[in-house]
Write a protein that holds these residues in place. Sequence first.
Motif, PDB file in Angstrom:
ATOM      1  N   ILE A 217      -2.471  -5.002  -7.245  1.00 46.42           N
ATOM      2  CA  ILE A 217      -1.776  -5.141  -5.818  1.00 46.42           C
ATOM      3  C   ILE A 217      -2.822  -6.070  -5.032  1.00 46.42           C
ATOM      4  O   ILE A 217      -3.947  -6.282  -5.339  1.00 46.42           O
ATOM      5  N   GLY A 218      -2.106  -6.726  -4.193  1.00 42.69           N
ATOM      6  CA  GLY A 218      -2.869  -7.637  -3.319  1.00 42.69           C
ATOM      7  C   GLY A 218      -2.437  -7.727  -1.962  1.00 42.69           C
ATOM      8  O   GLY A 218      -1.137  -7.653  -1.440  1.00 42.69           O
TER       9      GLY A 218
ATOM     10  N   LEU B 298       0.819  -1.278   0.002  1.00 44.81           N
ATOM     11  CA  LEU B 298      -0.006  -0.091  -0.085  1.00 44.81           C
ATOM     12  C   LEU B 298       0.733   1.157   0.023  1.00 44.81           C
ATOM     13  O   LEU B 298       0.478   2.341  -0.782  1.00 44.81           O
ATOM     14  N   GLU B 299       2.100   1.157   0.821  1.00 38.79           N
ATOM     15  CA  GLU B 299       2.886   2.193   0.602  1.00 38.79           C
ATOM     16  C   GLU B 299       3.527   2.573  -0.737  1.00 38.79           C
ATOM     17  O   GLU B 299       3.467   3.675  -1.305  1.00 38.79           O
ATOM     18  N   MET B 300       3.760   1.380  -1.532  1.00 38.78           N
ATOM     19  CA  MET B 300       4.337   1.485  -2.864  1.00 38.78           C
ATOM     20  C   MET B 300       3.217   1.999  -3.788  1.00 38.78           C
ATOM     21  O   MET B 300       3.885   2.654  -4.854  1.00 38.78           O
TER      22      MET B 300
ATOM     23  N   LEU C  12      -6.068   2.278  -0.776  1.00 39.90           N
ATOM     24  CA  LEU C  12      -6.641   0.983  -1.423  1.00 39.90           C
ATOM     25  C   LEU C  12      -7.992   1.407  -2.340  1.00 39.90           C
ATOM     26  O   LEU C  12      -8.039   0.807  -3.433  1.00 39.90           O
ATOM     27  N   ARG C  13      -8.616   2.022  -1.815  1.00 42.46           N
ATOM     28  CA  ARG C  13      -9.909   2.504  -2.516  1.00 42.46           C
ATOM     29  C   ARG C  13      -9.718   3.122  -3.759  1.00 42.46           C
ATOM     30  O   ARG C  13     -10.486   2.953  -4.925  1.00 42.46           O
ATOM     31  N   GLU C  14      -8.750   4.031  -3.777  1.00 43.67           N
ATOM     32  CA  GLU C  14      -8.266   4.964  -4.938  1.00 43.67           C
ATOM     33  C   GLU C  14      -7.575   4.380  -5.912  1.00 43.67           C
ATOM     34  O   GLU C  14      -7.491   4.674  -7.102  1.00 43.67           O
ATOM     35  N   PHE C  15      -6.795   3.139  -5.597  1.00 37.19           N
ATOM     36  CA  PHE C  15      -6.037   2.308  -6.441  1.00 37.19           C
ATOM     37  C   PHE C  15      -6.822   1.867  -7.553  1.00 37.19           C
ATOM     38  O   PHE C  15      -7.846   1.137  -7.574  1.00 37.19           O
TER      39      PHE C  15
ATOM     40  N   ALA D 269      -5.238  -2.519   5.601  1.00 34.33           N
ATOM     41  CA  ALA D 269      -5.210  -1.157   5.079  1.00 34.33           C
ATOM     42  C   ALA D 269      -5.318  -0.226   6.490  1.00 34.33           C
ATOM     43  O   ALA D 269      -5.064   0.929   6.313  1.00 34.33           O
ATOM     44  N   PHE D 270      -5.943  -0.718   7.182  1.00 35.77           N
ATOM     45  CA  PHE D 270      -6.314  -0.041   8.523  1.00 35.77           C
ATOM     46  C   PHE D 270      -4.702   0.268   9.422  1.00 35.77           C
ATOM     47  O   PHE D 270      -4.059  -0.934   9.309  1.00 35.77           O
TER      48      PHE D 270
END
Length: 258
Positions: A106-107, A93-95, A192-195, A113-114
């Motif tokens: 991504i997976g 998520l950082e990447m 996560l939502r916006e990817f 993500a919290f």
Amino acid sequence: MPEIAYLKYGKGLPLVLLPGFGETKEIWTDFARPLADSYEVWCPDLPGFGESKAPGEGFTLQTVAQSLGQWLLNQNIPNACLLGHSLGGYLVLEMATLSNLSLSAIGLFHSTAFPDTPMKKETRNQTVAFLDKHGVAPFIRSFVPPLFSAENRDSCQQEIQNLISRGILHSKESLIGYTRAMRDRADHMATLREFSKPKLMICGDQDPAVPLDASLKHQEAVTDFNILENCGHMGMFEKQNESQILIKNFLKGLSVNM
């Protein structure tokens, strides 16, 4: 010692598998074999674990993600699918926020993500205190077995012993540094939502580290959500075949859409 040590298998669409806390690239050795029949699978050691060079003092998950992102660029791995286990998922998520990376998907594999809850932050602080007082080996020996569901520990005894054998080789500084970095990580649910590309999530119904009720809150943010039944935190061992099938099916969808 290389900046980032890694194993590589197969050819095709690049899949990068990031290990979790106290794990090394070798956790993917058996898991990657059927995936490597159709894909180029990269398995790096995180900085400070295994054979990768330790990060600088006071590192954060953001700085580790930047190092891994630069490694992707140096290895010329374009349009990679990043899949991370636990801590590896935090780094995925950082990447995903790095503007210089081009990712196909991504997976999250037993990850979230919290950010840490206040109770989890206190547990991290207790981990730091335990490591400071007792050292690496007692911590790893007590930490690894409970990651597996009780019913799977006997059948996964060899995997547990392998994880312990490699884990006790880590430096106390790296384990403490990552514990603090995980404690202080950002909330990445918006990330996560916006990817905009495909997003996979695999969770265990008996995961002691990422409770199922927390995992279920990710369903609306991902495109492919899956629950492994009778599984703790280590699906790559506890439910190897099922996990491989889920990842293969996800990757097939990427291949069709690219």
